[in-house]
Each structure stands twice: as structure tokens, then as C-alpha cells.
Design an enzyme around this catalytic site. Structure first.
Site, PDB file in Angstrom:
ATOM      1  N   GLU A  47       1.186  -1.098  -0.174  1.00  0.00           N
ATOM      2  CA  GLU A  47       0.146  -0.017   0.052  1.00  0.00           C
ATOM      3  C   GLU A  47       0.665   0.864   0.111  1.00  0.00           C
ATOM      4  O   GLU A  47       2.431   0.954   0.643  1.00  0.00           O
ATOM      5  CB  GLU A  47      -1.062  -0.040   0.784  1.00  0.00           C
ATOM      6  CG  GLU A  47      -2.618  -0.413   0.730  1.00  0.00           C
ATOM      7  CD  GLU A  47      -2.213  -2.303   1.942  1.00  0.00           C
ATOM      8  OE1 GLU A  47      -2.564  -2.819   1.425  1.00  0.00           O
ATOM      9  OE2 GLU A  47      -1.077  -2.074   2.723  1.00  0.00           O
ATOM     10  N   THR A  48       0.251   2.237  -0.466  1.00  0.00           N
ATOM     11  CA  THR A  48       0.673   3.800  -0.795  1.00  0.00           C
ATOM     12  C   THR A  48      -0.673   4.968  -0.354  1.00  0.00           C
ATOM     13  O   THR A  48      -1.019   4.292  -0.980  1.00  0.00           O
ATOM     14  CB  THR A  48       1.384   4.073  -2.324  1.00  0.00           C
ATOM     15  OG1 THR A  48       2.513   3.097  -1.915  1.00  0.00           O
ATOM     16  CG2 THR A  48       1.929   5.192  -2.368  1.00  0.00           C
TER      17      THR A  48
END
Length: 277
Positions: A47-48
Site C-alpha cells: 500500500e501507498t
């Protein structure tokens, strides 16, 4: 394009490189969705996230969460990691708790010393999985269906379904056929009697390009709602995740008197800088 504040942290560990990494862009305002998605593909982390001004009353900030494959309405380790980054960058909550706005609505985060914990969002889907899905999961794991003590929907946004096994050693030895789990987000859990934690957890995103997630907050949140709610675990326990990947993720779960489940973890700083976006 401009230089924006960027940090990378390690979540669910107090020792860097032992948890689940997260990339956080602090100045996400003005970025379009295509750029956010492109940057998430470029970091290639699970995830970002992008911190934005809130749009809902009562929220301290808004969070958008991207995987390399698209946006998520909610995820656990991005929630804790992004909140820690926001606080460390000078964020001032309106009250004793922090309120995050994201795709599932408002998520409350409390501070317990240096550790953060989020209130698990309600399950969107729960109950026993369909027999055909349970059989498909067993086959992908190389197990007979009877070896899965329970297969349950525990979806709080990402789409998790969970399977309970009898022992940790069996859990850690599994090598799932991820291609056979196309479209399935699978959590596996097994008790760890006399161990360093109450349970061991593994999390898989199925598909030909599927992967195992090191430490997963959203899954542990929904597992706690299921396992505490069904009486399989006490109201407070610790879960371990990442052992099969050489990590030592630690997730702290507790159900309060009001019935809410809190999911806690430490966050370790790794990278602090600027990114051109």
C-alpha cells in the site's frame, strides 16, 4: 509536478525491517487519481497512501489508500502508519483521539503512549463461506476440506475470507496455489498454544500475480471480531504475522466494554524526504 513531503515507515513492529512497509505522501492535495495510482505502482509496496484535507465534519485528515492494483476503501497498516506520519509532521487532532476519513467513512484512532490503535470498522459481510468457496480454498491450500475447522467471511472493506486451521506448524508449512485463488483475499489463522502470541496469521491476495502480505491490520481487525465474538479467543490477545516471510509482525487486539475492537501496533520510521509528483 512539485516536490512533496514523503515518508516510508514500517508498521506493526518496533524494530525497522521486521513489519510491513508503507509509503506515505503527506501533501496529497492536488494530485489526481491517475498520478496516485501510478506512484503506488512505482513504489510496488502493498500500500501507498496520500494525506489530504478532510471533507467530512469531525475528521482530522482524509486518507486515500492505493495498492499497485488500485484503490482500497480501508486497510489497517496504512491507517496506523499514515496516522503516525501525520502526527509526527505536526498534525493536531481536534480531540483526544484522531479521526481519519477514508473510503469506509470515519475511523477512530487512539494513542496509547507511542503505540496507536484503530477502531475496527464494522464487517460488511460475515458468516460461513459458501461450500464451493470453502472447497476451492482447501484445494488451493493442498488440504482436505475437513482440515479447515471453519471458513468465514470477515470482510470489512478489502473483501477478506478467513480459514481456521488447527496448528501453527501446519499453517507455516503451507504453500498455496495463488493462481487458483484468483479474486480471493484469504486470511489463515491458527492457535499457538504456549507460544509468543495467541495466534499466528497469514494473508494472501490470490491471482497469477498474487502475493503474501507481511502484516495485515484490516484482516487482524476482522479476525478479532470473529474470533472474540465467537468465544474462540479472549477479549485481549496478541497476534503474530510474517513468520513465513522472515518478519516478526506484532498486532495487539482488544475488545472494549462498548464492544468495539481496537487494533494496535508500533510504527518505525525508515525514510524521510521529498518526492517529485
Amino acid at each position: 509536478m512539485m516536490l512533496r513531503r514523503f515518508r516510508q515507515v514500517d508498521v506493526f513492529t518496533d524494530v525497522a525491517l521486521q513489519g510491513n512497509p508503507l509509503a506515505v505522501v503527506l501533501d496529497g492535495d492536488g494530485l489526481d487519481e491517475a498520478t496516485m495510482a501510478a506512484f503506488a505502482r512505482w513504489t510496488n509496496l502493498s500500500e501507498t497512501t496520500f494525506l489530504l484535507p478532510p471533507t467530512q465534519a469531525g475528521a482530522d485528515y482524509r486518507l486515500r489508500i492505493f495498492t499497485p492494483g488500485g484503490e482500497l476503501p480501508f486497510a489497517g497498516h496504512p491507517t496506523l502508519g499514515s496516522c503516525r506520519v501525520w502526527l509526527d509532521a505536526g498534525g493536531q487532532p481536534q480531540r483526544d483521539t484522531v479521526v481519519q476519513e477514508c473510503g469506509v467513512g470515519l475511523v477512530t484512532i487512539r494513542r496509547d503512549g507511542a503505540r496507536l490503535a484503530f477502531a475496527a470498522p464494522p464487517l460488511r459481510r460475515h458468516g460461513p463461506a459458501e461450500p464451493a468457496l470453502a472447497a476451492r480454498i482447501a484445494a488451493a491450500l493442498g488440504l482436505a476440506p475437513a482440515e479447515l475447522e471453519a471458513v468465514e467471511w470477515v470482510d470489512n472493506g478489502p473483501g477478506w475470507v478467513a480459514a481456521l486451521l488447527s496448528g501453527r506448524d501446519r499453517l507455516l508449512a503451507l504453500q498455496p496455489d495463488l493462481a487458483a485463488l484468483e479474486g480471493v483475499k484469504l486470511g489463515l489463522v491458527a492457535p499457538w498454544p504456549g507460544g509468543e502470541a495467541a495466534i499466528e496469521v497469514r494473508a494472501f491476495v490470490g491471482g497469477r500475480s498474487g502475493y503474501e502480505d507481511p502484516v495485515t491490520g484490516s484482516l487482524n481487525a476482522s479476525l478479532a471480531q470473529w474470533l472474540i465474538g465467537s468465544g474462540r479467543l479472549p477479549p485481549r490477545y496478541e497476534a503474530r504475522q510474517g513468520s513465513a516471510l522472515g518478519r516478526r509482525g506484532r498486532v495487539h487486539l482488544a475488545r472494549g466494554e462498548d464492544g468495539r475492537v481496537w487494533v494496535g501496533g508500533d510504527v518505525s520510521a525508515c525514510i524521510d524526504g521529498r518526492v517529485a509528483l
